[in-house]
Design a protein around this motif. Structure first.
Motif, short mmCIF file in Angstrom:
data_model
loop_
_atom_site.label_atom_id
_atom_site.label_comp_id
_atom_site.label_asym_id
_atom_site.label_seq_id
_atom_site.Cartn_x
_atom_site.Cartn_y
_atom_site.Cartn_z
N GLY A 248 0.71 3.41 -6.87
CA GLY A 248 1.04 4.85 -6.87
C GLY A 248 0.65 4.84 -8.40
N ARG A 249 1.57 5.21 -9.43
CA ARG A 249 1.05 5.74 -10.68
C ARG A 249 1.58 4.40 -11.54
N SER A 250 1.96 3.43 -10.96
CA SER A 250 2.54 2.10 -11.77
C SER A 250 1.33 1.44 -12.20
N THR B 81 0.78 -1.20 -0.15
CA THR B 81 0.01 0.11 0.02
C THR B 81 0.82 1.32 -0.15
N GLY B 82 2.20 1.31 -0.11
CA GLY B 82 2.99 2.21 -0.32
C GLY B 82 2.93 2.78 -1.65
N SER B 83 3.98 3.61 -1.83
CA SER B 83 4.23 4.22 -3.22
C SER B 83 5.74 4.94 -3.34
N ALA B 84 6.18 5.05 -4.44
CA ALA B 84 7.35 6.10 -4.29
C ALA B 84 7.05 7.35 -3.76
N ASP B 85 5.80 8.03 -3.83
CA ASP B 85 5.83 9.40 -3.25
C ASP B 85 5.02 9.45 -1.82
#
Length: 290
Positions: A99-101, A69-73
């Motif tokens: 994220g945007r993946s 549930t995380g992301s680069a941002d």
């Protein structure tokens, strides 16, 4: 949802967006969409080392793998990346379904291909040493990735030179804590996957693993001689201390049990992140970890 077999993976397709070390030393931040071996688009970001003093770490890149549930941002990922950037260049990315993946999360299975694409991209930017650090689900991914991608022509530079797994599970299907029971509900039930999509911004694949991928504890013996560090908090609400101890007993590694620490990137303070960054850039000289 699973891969056809848990044999070693091969080709990783990295877009030609750079002409090498010029970008790695020019202070330029880069963003791109990587294409994984199974065709998923993964958002990725490269940030150069921020330290001004010269040193051996200039040829090193740290690839950071976030938790489920995380992301680069996410703020915790950005904070960790900023600390690691004092020691080496940093690549962050969002796992599939995050994220945007593109794609949908397979909760640690096909995510090894996302990590492999990020590692290969870091090498394409001119870094001769690329190391990986993963948190929670990302911790299980860096362990399996290190076991499955070796340093040879078949993996085309997608291998890692050192590994850190933080707050990683040792075995699959663990339901011994309330947070893990909630996570299994999120992943396995249609209404849970709706909560994952709209509540956590995470798109989760509906299919069960077939076959079940290599577990983290099964991966550890296959990692040597690559240096491995296992980090775990003694107040982790997801995975109790038998998980890191199982990993440490499975093969050569260094084990840090952190007093008072909770779970994953949100619980890792700057002091711990700094120690991890220092270990990653010096791991190749520490022969006792091999």
């Amino acid at each position: 949802m699973g891969s056809a077999s848990e044999a070693r993976f091969h080709y990783v397709d990295v877009p030609s967006v750079t002409d090498g070390l010029r970008h790695a030393t020019s202070g330029t931040t880069l963003t791109t969409i990587l294409r994984t071996a199974d065709g998923v688009g993964v958002e990725a970001r490269y940030e150069p080392r921020t330290a001004t003093s010269p040193g051996d770490a200039t040829d090193t890149a740290i690839v950071l793998a976030h938790g489920f549930t995380g992301s680069a941002d996410r703020p915790a990922v950005r904070r960790a990346a900023a600390v690691f950037a004092r020691y080496a260049a940093v690549v962050t990315f969002s796992f599939r379904g995050h994220g945007r993946s593109g794609g949908r999360s397979t909760v640690g299975d096909r995510e090894v291909l996302d990590l492999a694409a990020a590692v290969a991209w870091a090498r394409s930017l001119g870094h001769s040493r690329v190391v990986t650090v993963g948190f929670s689900m990302g911790g299980s991914v860096v362990l399996r990735h290190a076991a499955l991608f070796r340093a040879d022509e078949q993996t085309r530079g997608a291998h890692t030179d050192a590994v850190v797994a933080v707050s990683a599970p040792a075995r699959w299907y663990y339901r011994g804590t309330a947070p893990m029971r909630r996570l299994h509900w999120l992943v396995s039930r249609p209404v849970g996957r709706l909560v994952g999509r709209y509540g956590f911004g995470t798109r989760i694949h509906h299919a069960e693993w077939d076959p079940v991928p290599l577990s983290p504890v099964e991966a550890v013996p296959l990692i040597a001689p690559t240096p491995l560090l296992v980090v775990h908090g003694d107040r982790d609400p997801y995975f109790p201390l038998d998980h890191p101890r199982m990993l440490a007993a499975a093969g050569p590694c260094v084990l840090w049990l952190e007093p008072g620490m909770g779970h994953a990137e949100n619980a890792a303070d700057d002091e711990l992140l700094g120690r991890i960054g220092d270990w990653l850039v010096r791991a190749w000289t520490m022969m006792d970890t091999r």
